[in-house]
Design an enzyme around this catalytic site. Structure first.
Site, PDB file in Angstrom:
ATOM      1  CG  ASN A 132       6.751  -5.542  -5.568  1.00 22.84           C
ATOM      2  OD1 ASN A 132       5.917  -4.276  -5.892  1.00 22.84           O
ATOM      3  ND2 ASN A 132       5.963  -6.482  -4.916  1.00 22.84           N
ATOM      4  CG  ASP A 158       2.794  -9.827  -3.449  1.00 26.54           C
ATOM      5  OD1 ASP A 158       1.627  -9.440  -2.479  1.00 26.54           O
ATOM      6  OD2 ASP A 158       3.789  -9.233  -3.423  1.00 26.54           O
ATOM      7  NE  ARG A 187      -1.027  -0.095  -9.180  1.00 28.83           N
ATOM      8  CZ  ARG A 187      -1.071  -0.170  -7.573  1.00 28.83           C
ATOM      9  NH1 ARG A 187      -2.423  -0.465  -7.109  1.00 28.83           N
ATOM     10  NH2 ARG A 187       0.096   0.288  -6.940  1.00 28.83           N
TER      11      ARG A 187
HETATM   12  C1  EPZ Z   1       5.398  -5.072  -0.045  1.00 25.64           C
HETATM   13  O1  EPZ Z   1       4.533  -4.175   0.529  1.00 25.64           O
HETATM   14  C2  EPZ Z   1       5.123  -5.255  -1.363  1.00 25.64           C
HETATM   15  N1  EPZ Z   1       4.966  -4.017  -2.122  1.00 25.64           N
HETATM   16  C3  EPZ Z   1       3.744  -5.887  -1.292  1.00 25.64           C
HETATM   17  O2  EPZ Z   1       3.266  -6.533  -2.861  1.00 25.64           O
HETATM   18  C4  EPZ Z   1       3.753  -7.255  -0.608  1.00 25.64           C
HETATM   19  O3  EPZ Z   1       2.498  -7.822  -0.370  1.00 25.64           O
HETATM   20  C5  EPZ Z   1       4.136  -7.110   0.838  1.00 25.64           C
HETATM   21  O4  EPZ Z   1       5.451  -6.309   0.705  1.00 25.64           O
HETATM   22  C6  EPZ Z   1       4.287  -8.342   1.761  1.00 25.64           C
HETATM   23  O5  EPZ Z   1       5.273  -9.113   0.917  1.00 25.64           O
HETATM   24  C7  EPZ Z   1       6.010  -3.553  -2.836  1.00 25.64           C
HETATM   25  O6  EPZ Z   1       7.219  -3.856  -2.509  1.00 25.64           O
HETATM   26  C8  EPZ Z   1       5.714  -2.107  -3.368  1.00 25.64           C
HETATM   27  P1  EPZ Z   1       5.039  -4.680   4.586  1.00 25.64           P
HETATM   28  P2  EPZ Z   1       4.738  -3.522   1.944  1.00 25.64           P
HETATM   29  O7  EPZ Z   1       5.716  -3.275   4.997  1.00 25.64           O
HETATM   30  O8  EPZ Z   1       6.372  -3.222   1.993  1.00 25.64           O
HETATM   31  C9  EPZ Z   1       2.149  -4.040   8.335  1.00 25.64           C
HETATM   32  C10 EPZ Z   1       1.926  -6.446  -4.580  1.00 25.64           C
HETATM   33  O9  EPZ Z   1       1.091  -6.920  -5.030  1.00 25.64           O
HETATM   34  N2  EPZ Z   1       3.124  -2.689   8.359  1.00 25.64           N
HETATM   35  O10 EPZ Z   1       6.094  -5.948   4.356  1.00 25.64           O
HETATM   36  O11 EPZ Z   1       3.731  -2.533   1.964  1.00 25.64           O
HETATM   37  C11 EPZ Z   1       1.364  -3.907   6.809  1.00 25.64           C
HETATM   38  O12 EPZ Z   1       0.099  -3.380   7.199  1.00 25.64           O
HETATM   39  C12 EPZ Z   1       2.103  -5.854  -3.232  1.00 25.64           C
HETATM   40  O13 EPZ Z   1       2.774  -6.259  -5.551  1.00 25.64           O
HETATM   41  C13 EPZ Z   1       2.692  -1.972   9.584  1.00 25.64           C
HETATM   42  O14 EPZ Z   1       1.931  -2.042  10.458  1.00 25.64           O
HETATM   43  O15 EPZ Z   1       4.512  -4.597   2.948  1.00 25.64           O
HETATM   44  C14 EPZ Z   1       1.275  -5.355   6.677  1.00 25.64           C
HETATM   45  O16 EPZ Z   1       0.108  -5.943   7.342  1.00 25.64           O
HETATM   46  C15 EPZ Z   1       0.854  -5.525  -2.533  1.00 25.64           C
HETATM   47  N3  EPZ Z   1       3.415  -0.962   9.811  1.00 25.64           N
HETATM   48  C16 EPZ Z   1       2.563  -5.905   6.976  1.00 25.64           C
HETATM   49  O17 EPZ Z   1       2.980  -5.002   7.988  1.00 25.64           O
HETATM   50  C17 EPZ Z   1       4.439  -0.505   8.894  1.00 25.64           C
HETATM   51  O18 EPZ Z   1       5.016   0.483   9.231  1.00 25.64           O
HETATM   52  C18 EPZ Z   1       3.597  -6.312   5.945  1.00 25.64           C
HETATM   53  O19 EPZ Z   1       3.865  -5.110   5.181  1.00 25.64           O
HETATM   54  C19 EPZ Z   1       4.924  -1.375   7.701  1.00 25.64           C
HETATM   55  C20 EPZ Z   1       4.000  -2.270   7.575  1.00 25.64           C
END
Ligand code: EPZ
Length: 447
Positions: A49, A335, A427
């Site tokens: 990540n 995660d 992945r």
């Molecule tokens: C990152 O995802 C990671 N992915 C995820 O890892 C990880 O689970 C997650 O952060 C939380 O730590 C990568 O880095 C590629 P968020 P991201 O934006 O950035 C909501 C793995 O297994 N949200 O922090 O997509 C969202 O739906 C993966 O390696 C909104 O509502 O996570 C979630 O409920 C899976 N609107 C929460 O916030 C937005 O615009 C946190 O998401 C953005 C997010």
């Protein structure tokens, strides 16, 4: 903070995308035969990540970005490489964990559906494209197995920086104002890893200063910020909830070593918790895993840092049940939730897990129950009551961490566990079969 120094750029005359030894195929399965303790050493890879975001950052400069400790064997890295080369980036991914990305000219500003649908993180090309090229069209990633997962915070942030955003035909069409993006104060209503990263990258080339409030503090974001600083960006406050970025006219090439993967590290820690034994996890750190290590120690494990390695041990009896709740960093990582839960299935007593980050991240529960676990879910909480043993079964998982939870369960279950859809594992876990086999596990790919 790393020095803001220009690094001589390595040559990227040849595109050398290494061949995958692992062919992602819907047909491939994994067979895990349980019962062995784990003993020996595993070398931890660079963080997926962080690596993916560094790759996107290469779009910010016309000079090469040289990345070391890159998990070049991961399918996600290859998928993103495909997207970036479509945008005009010349890429070399080498077997010795080195990657070079060179975005001499941006040839396309469109990230098509076919490439984005394979990996949601593709949306992170939006910020760099908008900042350097003034426009970007990225297919809306849509929901996934973890729930709706909107990107509204990313888009509102770009709008605050003066960008026009249009949603058209399933695409986000973003255009920067004539003179380029403008610095802004952006207050996130809740913490988002992706939005923090996307906006931090966009702000490096904006006019004036951007302040991100309630920003994410994950080690991967600090790592990304440090790489951007080496590229000439002016960033302060990394690792705190307030990041300040002073826009500069141009970024340049740099060399950066990717931070170790804390989720891979934590996964192998949970494996020792389940199977017993002693592992030396090489080239990794305990400091960014405190929220996992505290409950692991409370449950009865022994973990310590020794130079660049982490020693993790469970030689005694059963682990004790403990409670955890997932939270943004420095809280317990979502995660690692599925792996920790799998470990608790054999605990003494019971443990409770509350998932507060994603709405749908208990997909591993029915599969674990099919293997004999005793888990009940109420809302976003799960109670795990320890059982005497798990029994091998044919299982399937719909996301990366749920898939690795099946591997962990298989390592300790009686008999064989057959895991379907293992492309999820490829992945995000580099050489998982080789790494586990080397420490005594019985695990193989089967057709
Ligand atoms: C990152 O995802 C990671 N992915 C995820 O890892 C990880 O689970 C997650 O952060 C939380 O730590 C990568 O880095 C590629 P968020 P991201 O934006 O950035 C909501 C793995 O297994 N949200 O922090 O997509 C969202 O739906 C993966 O390696 C909104 O509502 O996570 C979630 O409920 C899976 N609107 C929460 O916030 C937005 O615009 C946190 O998401 C953005 C997010």
């Amino acid at each position: 903070m790393m020095p803001n120094k220009k690094t001589p750029a390595p040559s990227t005359d040849t595109v050398e995308i290494i061949k995958s030894e692992v062919k992602p195929s819907g047909l491939e399965k994994m067979r895990v035969t349980g019962g062995n303790r784990l003993n020996g050493s595993i070398r931890i890879s660079g963080a997926k990540n962080a690596a993916l975001k560094h790759m996107c950052a290469s779009l910010l400069t016309d000079e090469p970005l040289h990345l070391e400790n890159m998990p070049t064997g991961l399918q996600d890295v290859r998928t993103l490489a495909e997207l970036l080369s479509h945008l005009g980036v010349t890429i070399a991914l080498r077997q010795d964990s080195v990657a070079t990305l060179h975005a001499g000219t941006i040839q396309s500003h469109v990230a098509p559906y076919d490439l984005v649908r394979k990996m949601r993180a593709s949306v992170i090309v939006l910020g760099p494209l908008l900042a350097r090229h003034g426009k970007a069209e990225v297919s809306l990633p849509g929901g996934c197995a973890l729930g709706a997962r909107p990107v509204d915070l990313h888009l509102k942030g770009f709008q605050s920086m003066g960008a026009t955003i249009e949603l058209d035909g399933g695409y986000i069409k973003a255009t920067a104002p004539k003179g380029g993006l403008m610095g802004a104060e952006i207050v996130f209503p809740f913490v988002s890893v992706g939005a923090t990263e996307n906006l931090m990258m966009a702000a490096t080339l904006a006019n004036g200063a951007t302040v991100l409030k309630n920003a994410a503090r994950e080690p991967e974001i600090v790592d990304q910020g440090e790489a951007l600083i080496k590229m000439g960006a002016k960033i302060t406050g990394l690792g705190t909830p307030e990041i300040r970025i002073e826009g500069v006219k141009k970024l340049h090439g740099a060399t950066h070593c990717v931070v170790p993967d804390r989720i891979e590290t934590g996964t192998y820690m949970c494996a020792v918790g389940l199977c017993g034994g002693e592992l030396r996890l090489q080239n990794t750190r305990t400091d960014f895993l405190s929220s996992l290590i505290a409950p692991l120690k409370e449950a009865g494990m022994d973990i310590r840092q020794e130079g660049d390695d982490v020693i993790v041990k469970r030689n005694g009896g059963k682990l004790k049940g403990v409670d955890i709740m997932t939270e943004a960093y420095p809280g317990f990582a979502t995660d690692l939730q599925a792996q920790f839960m799998t470990m608790l299935t054999l605990c003494d007593g019971a443990g409770m897990i509350s998932e507060t980050i994603f709405e749908n991240r208990f997909m591993h529960v029915p599969e674990l129950c099919r293997m004999g676990a005793n888990i009940s879910i109420k809302g976003n909480s799960a109670i795990i009551r320890g059982v005497e043993k798990l029994k091998g079964a044919e299982v399937m998982a719909t996301d990366l961490r749920a898939s690795v939870a099946m591997v962990l369960a298989g390592l300790v279950a009686e008999g064989d566990t057959i895991i379907n859809r293992i492309y999820h594992l490829d992945r995000g876990y580099e050489n998982i079969v080789e790494k586990l086999t080397a420490v005594g596990a019985k695990i193989e790919r089967v057709r």
